[in-house]
Design a protein around this motif. Structure first.
Motif, PDB file in Angstrom:
ATOM      1  N   TYR A   1       0.836  -1.194   0.000  1.00  0.00           N
ATOM      2  CA  TYR A   1       0.000   0.000   0.000  1.00  0.00           C
ATOM      3  C   TYR A   1       0.874   1.248   0.000  1.00  0.00           C
ATOM      4  O   TYR A   1       1.825   1.346   0.786  1.00  0.00           O
ATOM      5  N   TYR A   2       0.514   2.178  -0.897  1.00  0.00           N
ATOM      6  CA  TYR A   2       1.263   3.408  -1.071  1.00  0.00           C
ATOM      7  C   TYR A   2       0.358   4.618  -0.871  1.00  0.00           C
ATOM      8  O   TYR A   2      -0.797   4.606  -1.299  1.00  0.00           O
ATOM      9  N   CYS A   3       0.910   5.665  -0.290  1.00  0.00           N
ATOM     10  CA  CYS A   3       0.218   6.948  -0.309  1.00  0.00           C
ATOM     11  C   CYS A   3       0.962   7.877  -1.271  1.00  0.00           C
ATOM     12  O   CYS A   3       2.155   7.680  -1.559  1.00  0.00           O
ATOM     13  N   ALA A   4       0.240   8.865  -1.759  1.00  0.00           N
ATOM     14  CA  ALA A   4       0.828   9.767  -2.746  1.00  0.00           C
ATOM     15  C   ALA A   4       0.069  11.085  -2.761  1.00  0.00           C
ATOM     16  O   ALA A   4      -1.080  11.168  -2.304  1.00  0.00           O
ATOM     17  N   VAL A   5       0.698  12.072  -3.337  1.00  0.00           N
ATOM     18  CA  VAL A   5       0.130  13.410  -3.432  1.00  0.00           C
ATOM     19  C   VAL A   5      -0.489  13.605  -4.816  1.00  0.00           C
ATOM     20  O   VAL A   5       0.183  13.457  -5.833  1.00  0.00           O
ATOM     21  N   HIS A   6      -1.772  13.937  -4.847  1.00  0.00           N
ATOM     22  CA  HIS A   6      -2.464  14.185  -6.110  1.00  0.00           C
ATOM     23  C   HIS A   6      -2.137  15.580  -6.619  1.00  0.00           C
ATOM     24  O   HIS A   6      -2.286  16.554  -5.880  1.00  0.00           O
ATOM     25  N   VAL A   7      -1.696  15.674  -7.867  1.00  0.00           N
ATOM     26  CA  VAL A   7      -1.255  16.977  -8.372  1.00  0.00           C
ATOM     27  C   VAL A   7      -2.007  17.452  -9.617  1.00  0.00           C
ATOM     28  O   VAL A   7      -1.923  18.630  -9.979  1.00  0.00           O
ATOM     29  N   ARG A   8      -2.759  16.560 -10.319  1.00  0.00           N
ATOM     30  CA  ARG A   8      -3.411  16.994 -11.554  1.00  0.00           C
ATOM     31  C   ARG A   8      -4.510  16.030 -11.959  1.00  0.00           C
ATOM     32  O   ARG A   8      -4.467  14.857 -11.636  1.00  0.00           O
ATOM     33  N   LEU A   9      -5.489  16.534 -12.622  1.00  0.00           N
ATOM     34  CA  LEU A   9      -6.535  15.787 -13.308  1.00  0.00           C
ATOM     35  C   LEU A   9      -7.185  14.721 -12.404  1.00  0.00           C
ATOM     36  O   LEU A   9      -7.347  14.925 -11.206  1.00  0.00           O
ATOM     37  N   SER A  10      -7.516  13.564 -12.989  1.00  0.00           N
ATOM     38  CA  SER A  10      -8.273  12.552 -12.262  1.00  0.00           C
ATOM     39  C   SER A  10      -7.468  11.930 -11.142  1.00  0.00           C
ATOM     40  O   SER A  10      -6.342  11.471 -11.338  1.00  0.00           O
ATOM     41  N   TYR A  11      -8.050  11.855  -9.962  1.00  0.00           N
ATOM     42  CA  TYR A  11      -7.342  11.246  -8.831  1.00  0.00           C
ATOM     43  C   TYR A  11      -7.457   9.726  -8.825  1.00  0.00           C
ATOM     44  O   TYR A  11      -6.911   9.065  -7.955  1.00  0.00           O
ATOM     45  N   TYR A  12      -8.174   9.157  -9.783  1.00  0.00           N
ATOM     46  CA  TYR A  12      -8.256   7.701  -9.880  1.00  0.00           C
ATOM     47  C   TYR A  12      -7.003   7.098 -10.527  1.00  0.00           C
ATOM     48  O   TYR A  12      -6.777   5.898 -10.423  1.00  0.00           O
ATOM     49  N   MET A  13      -6.214   7.922 -11.177  1.00  0.00           N
ATOM     50  CA  MET A  13      -5.093   7.414 -11.969  1.00  0.00           C
ATOM     51  C   MET A  13      -3.771   7.733 -11.292  1.00  0.00           C
ATOM     52  O   MET A  13      -3.495   8.900 -10.972  1.00  0.00           O
ATOM     53  N   ASP A  14      -2.942   6.719 -11.119  1.00  0.00           N
ATOM     54  CA  ASP A  14      -1.692   6.910 -10.387  1.00  0.00           C
ATOM     55  C   ASP A  14      -0.737   7.854 -11.101  1.00  0.00           C
ATOM     56  O   ASP A  14       0.106   8.490 -10.450  1.00  0.00           O
ATOM     57  N   LEU A  15      -0.845   7.987 -12.428  1.00  0.00           N
ATOM     58  CA  LEU A  15       0.065   8.875 -13.131  1.00  0.00           C
ATOM     59  C   LEU A  15      -0.195  10.348 -12.830  1.00  0.00           C
ATOM     60  O   LEU A  15       0.612  11.199 -13.190  1.00  0.00           O
ATOM     61  N   ASN A  16      -1.302  10.639 -12.151  1.00  0.00           N
ATOM     62  CA  ASN A  16      -1.622  12.013 -11.765  1.00  0.00           C
ATOM     63  C   ASN A  16      -1.174  12.347 -10.350  1.00  0.00           C
ATOM     64  O   ASN A  16      -1.603  13.347  -9.782  1.00  0.00           O
ATOM     65  N   TYR A  17      -0.329  11.499  -9.806  1.00  0.00           N
ATOM     66  CA  TYR A  17       0.214  11.700  -8.468  1.00  0.00           C
ATOM     67  C   TYR A  17       1.731  11.868  -8.529  1.00  0.00           C
ATOM     68  O   TYR A  17       2.407  11.270  -9.374  1.00  0.00           O
ATOM     69  N   ASP A  18       2.242  12.658  -7.621  1.00  0.00           N
ATOM     70  CA  ASP A  18       3.677  12.777  -7.425  1.00  0.00           C
ATOM     71  C   ASP A  18       3.988  12.463  -5.971  1.00  0.00           C
ATOM     72  O   ASP A  18       3.102  12.385  -5.132  1.00  0.00           O
ATOM     73  N   TYR A  19       5.261  12.353  -5.642  1.00  0.00           N
ATOM     74  CA  TYR A  19       5.731  12.182  -4.257  1.00  0.00           C
ATOM     75  C   TYR A  19       5.129  10.947  -3.609  1.00  0.00           C
ATOM     76  O   TYR A  19       4.281  11.029  -2.707  1.00  0.00           O
ATOM     77  N   TRP A  20       5.554   9.812  -4.042  1.00  0.00           N
ATOM     78  CA  TRP A  20       5.104   8.543  -3.494  1.00  0.00           C
ATOM     79  C   TRP A  20       5.943   8.139  -2.290  1.00  0.00           C
ATOM     80  O   TRP A  20       7.150   8.407  -2.246  1.00  0.00           O
ATOM     81  N   GLY A  21       5.300   7.432  -1.358  1.00  0.00           N
ATOM     82  CA  GLY A  21       6.036   6.825  -0.272  1.00  0.00           C
ATOM     83  C   GLY A  21       6.664   5.518  -0.723  1.00  0.00           C
ATOM     84  O   GLY A  21       6.496   5.092  -1.864  1.00  0.00           O
ATOM     85  N   GLN A  22       7.351   4.846   0.203  1.00  0.00           N
ATOM     86  CA  GLN A  22       8.046   3.598  -0.124  1.00  0.00           C
ATOM     87  C   GLN A  22       7.115   2.389  -0.062  1.00  0.00           C
ATOM     88  O   GLN A  22       7.470   1.307  -0.533  1.00  0.00           O
ATOM     89  N   GLY A  23       5.949   2.574   0.531  1.00  0.00           N
ATOM     90  CA  GLY A  23       4.972   1.498   0.622  1.00  0.00           C
ATOM     91  C   GLY A  23       5.080   0.709   1.912  1.00  0.00           C
ATOM     92  O   GLY A  23       6.123   0.663   2.556  1.00  0.00           O
ATOM     93  N   THR A  24       3.964   0.092   2.279  1.00  0.00           N
ATOM     94  CA  THR A  24       3.913  -0.786   3.444  1.00  0.00           C
ATOM     95  C   THR A  24       3.143  -2.044   3.067  1.00  0.00           C
ATOM     96  O   THR A  24       2.093  -1.973   2.435  1.00  0.00           O
ATOM     97  N   GLN A  25       3.676  -3.191   3.437  1.00  0.00           N
ATOM     98  CA  GLN A  25       3.099  -4.482   3.040  1.00  0.00           C
ATOM     99  C   GLN A  25       1.937  -4.850   3.949  1.00  0.00           C
ATOM    100  O   GLN A  25       2.060  -4.824   5.177  1.00  0.00           O
ATOM    101  N   VAL A  26       0.833  -5.220   3.326  1.00  0.00           N
ATOM    102  CA  VAL A  26      -0.319  -5.762   4.039  1.00  0.00           C
ATOM    103  C   VAL A  26      -0.549  -7.179   3.521  1.00  0.00           C
ATOM    104  O   VAL A  26      -0.694  -7.384   2.315  1.00  0.00           O
ATOM    105  N   THR A  27      -0.587  -8.131   4.439  1.00  0.00           N
ATOM    106  CA  THR A  27      -0.826  -9.522   4.076  1.00  0.00           C
ATOM    107  C   THR A  27      -2.000 -10.045   4.893  1.00  0.00           C
ATOM    108  O   THR A  27      -1.979  -9.966   6.121  1.00  0.00           O
ATOM    109  N   VAL A  28      -3.007 -10.545   4.197  1.00  0.00           N
ATOM    110  CA  VAL A  28      -4.207 -11.063   4.847  1.00  0.00           C
ATOM    111  C   VAL A  28      -4.265 -12.564   4.606  1.00  0.00           C
ATOM    112  O   VAL A  28      -4.344 -13.019   3.458  1.00  0.00           O
ATOM    113  N   SER A  29      -4.234 -13.319   5.681  1.00  0.00           N
ATOM    114  CA  SER A  29      -4.270 -14.775   5.576  1.00  0.00           C
ATOM    115  C   SER A  29      -5.702 -15.283   5.670  1.00  0.00           C
ATOM    116  O   SER A  29      -6.536 -14.698   6.371  1.00  0.00           O
TER     117      SER A  29
END
Length: 123
Positions: free
Chosen positions: A94-122
């Motif tokens: 799971y990643y968080c990111a800053v929305h900077v333009r256009l549609s917020y549904y698309m990851d290419l419209n975000y900048d400044y991503w975090g490194q991510g955190t793993q979620v595992t559901v058994s």
């Protein structure tokens, strides 16, 4: 520039809950819409949730609606993702990111991503 650090991931049984945090540093965090995305092995990055700059507007991907809640605390420069009723198919980084333009549904419209955190559901 904004730096993002996610935390709170881990291993949980199906039906359980986790709360992810995304801590920001840098300028003007409170001016931006923020989003959460996830990426499972072999799959494309998927939109999970987004929240407006003041928290007044939120939106969710269809697969998490009714189970996940996004929130933010601008004083703490932190965005949260409360995940309830977790399913094995929620397993991803799971990643968080800053929305900077256009549609917020698309990851290419975000900048400044975090490194991510793993979620595992058994199951």
């Amino acid at each position: 520039q904004v730096q993002l650090v996610e935390s709170g991931g881990g291993l949980v049984q199906a039906g359980g809950s986790l709360r992810l945090s995304c801590a920001a540093s840098g300028r003007t965090f409170s001016s931006y819409r923020m989003g959460w995305f996830r990426q499972a092995p072999g799959k494309e990055r998927e939109f999970v949730a987004a929240i407006s700059w003041n928290g007044g507007s939120t939106d969710y991907g269809d697969s998490v609606k009714g189970r996940f809640t996004i929130s933010r605390d601008n004083a703490k420069k932190t965005v949260y993702l409360q995940m309830n009723s977790l399913k094995p198919e929620d397993t991803a980084v799971y990643y968080c990111a800053v929305h900077v333009r256009l549609s917020y549904y698309m990851d290419l419209n975000y900048d400044y991503w975090g490194q991510g955190t793993q979620v595992t559901v058994s199951s």
